[in-house]
Design a protein around this motif. Structure first.
Motif, PDB file in Angstrom:
ATOM      1  N   SER A   1      24.911  35.355  21.758  1.00  0.00           N
ATOM      2  CA  SER A   1      23.931  34.691  20.906  1.00  0.00           C
ATOM      3  C   SER A   1      23.356  35.675  19.891  1.00  0.00           C
ATOM      4  O   SER A   1      23.384  36.892  20.093  1.00  0.00           O
ATOM      5  CB  SER A   1      22.797  34.116  21.774  1.00  0.00           C
ATOM      6  OG  SER A   1      21.720  33.705  20.971  1.00  0.00           O
ATOM      7  N   ASP A   2      22.819  35.138  18.799  1.00  0.00           N
ATOM      8  CA  ASP A   2      22.118  35.977  17.823  1.00  0.00           C
ATOM      9  C   ASP A   2      20.670  36.232  18.234  1.00  0.00           C
ATOM     10  O   ASP A   2      19.978  37.052  17.626  1.00  0.00           O
ATOM     11  CB  ASP A   2      22.139  35.311  16.441  1.00  0.00           C
ATOM     12  CG  ASP A   2      23.538  35.306  15.837  1.00  0.00           C
ATOM     13  OD1 ASP A   2      24.301  36.245  16.125  1.00  0.00           O
ATOM     14  OD2 ASP A   2      23.863  34.362  15.087  1.00  0.00           O
ATOM     15  N   ASP A   3      20.211  35.525  19.263  1.00  0.00           N
ATOM     16  CA  ASP A   3      18.838  35.690  19.739  1.00  0.00           C
ATOM     17  C   ASP A   3      18.738  36.883  20.690  1.00  0.00           C
ATOM     18  O   ASP A   3      19.649  37.140  21.490  1.00  0.00           O
ATOM     19  CB  ASP A   3      18.363  34.432  20.466  1.00  0.00           C
ATOM     20  CG  ASP A   3      18.291  33.225  19.537  1.00  0.00           C
ATOM     21  OD1 ASP A   3      18.018  33.432  18.340  1.00  0.00           O
ATOM     22  OD2 ASP A   3      18.513  32.102  20.015  1.00  0.00           O
TER      23      ASP A   3
ATOM     24  N   GLY B   1      21.328  38.106  23.528  1.00  0.00           N
ATOM     25  CA  GLY B   1      21.574  37.198  24.637  1.00  0.00           C
ATOM     26  C   GLY B   1      23.046  36.846  24.745  1.00  0.00           C
ATOM     27  O   GLY B   1      23.776  36.847  23.751  1.00  0.00           O
ATOM     28  N   ALA B   2      23.488  36.566  25.951  1.00  0.00           N
ATOM     29  CA  ALA B   2      24.888  36.213  26.162  1.00  0.00           C
ATOM     30  C   ALA B   2      25.025  35.369  27.422  1.00  0.00           C
ATOM     31  O   ALA B   2      24.189  35.436  28.326  1.00  0.00           O
ATOM     32  CB  ALA B   2      25.752  37.469  26.273  1.00  0.00           C
TER      33      ALA B   2
END
Length: 217
Positions: A5-7, A24-25
């Motif tokens: 994720s980009d977050d 995040g992943a």
């Protein structure tokens, strides 16, 4: 597979108070089945025996084709298969220096495949006290204890199955469980003999394996 994720998320990777932001992943893990010993335990504990029978029958029908569904001993045969295959699996782990890290009943597959190995590790050199899980302060799941933990988990599986077994089947199941250690030892020896290129049978095989492991400490 890994979906990133980009977050950012806050993580304390080693549980030591050093929190930091990371991307995040989500890790996607695949397996033939995610049913584990704990799946039976929770149903037995709550007294949901009809649901437990349905679950067992589904697992047997889907993954154990050699067991006849109309066989009154099918749960006994299923238990026997899980005992022998669990012994084989842990012997294989040991032969390559693999430490699972969290060998509780909720992480032990009923298909005897390796699942839920979050804090796993491989030994660089032989150490029976090797613990890859940084939160396992007491070394409960150290690599040298994996075979014993396997036996403990199988005893919990038998306890969960007992309400579905008659007296004769319970006695036979207890005998099957007693055979776990010998099955594990035999498979362990076979794997290490193969690694060492030892042919035939010799009373000194186990001594040699134990000696080589000891000197590699």
């Amino acid at each position: 597979s890994l979906v990133v994720s980009d977050d950012d998320v806050w993580r304390d990777q080693f549980y030591n108070g050093n929190v930091k932001k990371e991307r995040g992943a989500v890790v996607l893990r695949l397996a033939k089945s995610w049913f584990r010993i704990g799946s039976l335990e929770i149903l037995a504990h709550s007294g949901e025996l009809d649901l437990q029978r349905r679950l067992l029958d589904f697992i047997i029908q889907e993954h154990f084709p050699s067991i006849a569904m109309n066989d009154s001993n099918r749960y006994l045969e299923f238990f026997s298969a899980v005992v022998s295959e669990t012994a084989n699996l842990i012997a294989l782990w040991m032969s390559v220096g693999f430490a699972h890290g969290v060998c509780n009943t909720d992480n032990f597959s009923l298909l005897s495949i390796t699942i839920d190995y979050g804090p796993f590790g491989f030994m660089d050199s032989y150490d029976p006290n090797f613990v890859p899980n940084t939160s396992d302060d007491e070394g409960t799941y150290k690599i040298g204890n994996q075979a014993n933990v396997g036996l403990f988990n199988l005893s919990k599986m038998l306890q969960a199955l007992k309400p579905l077994l008659d007296l004769r089947q319970k006695q036979l199941a207890s005998q099957i469980l007693k055979g776990y250690s010998e099955h594990y030892s035999t498979r362990f020896t076979e794997l290490f003999k193969s690694k060492l290129g030892l042919l035939g049978e010799s009373e000194d095989d186990n001594y040699l394996i134990a000696f080589l492991l000891k000197v590699s400490l």
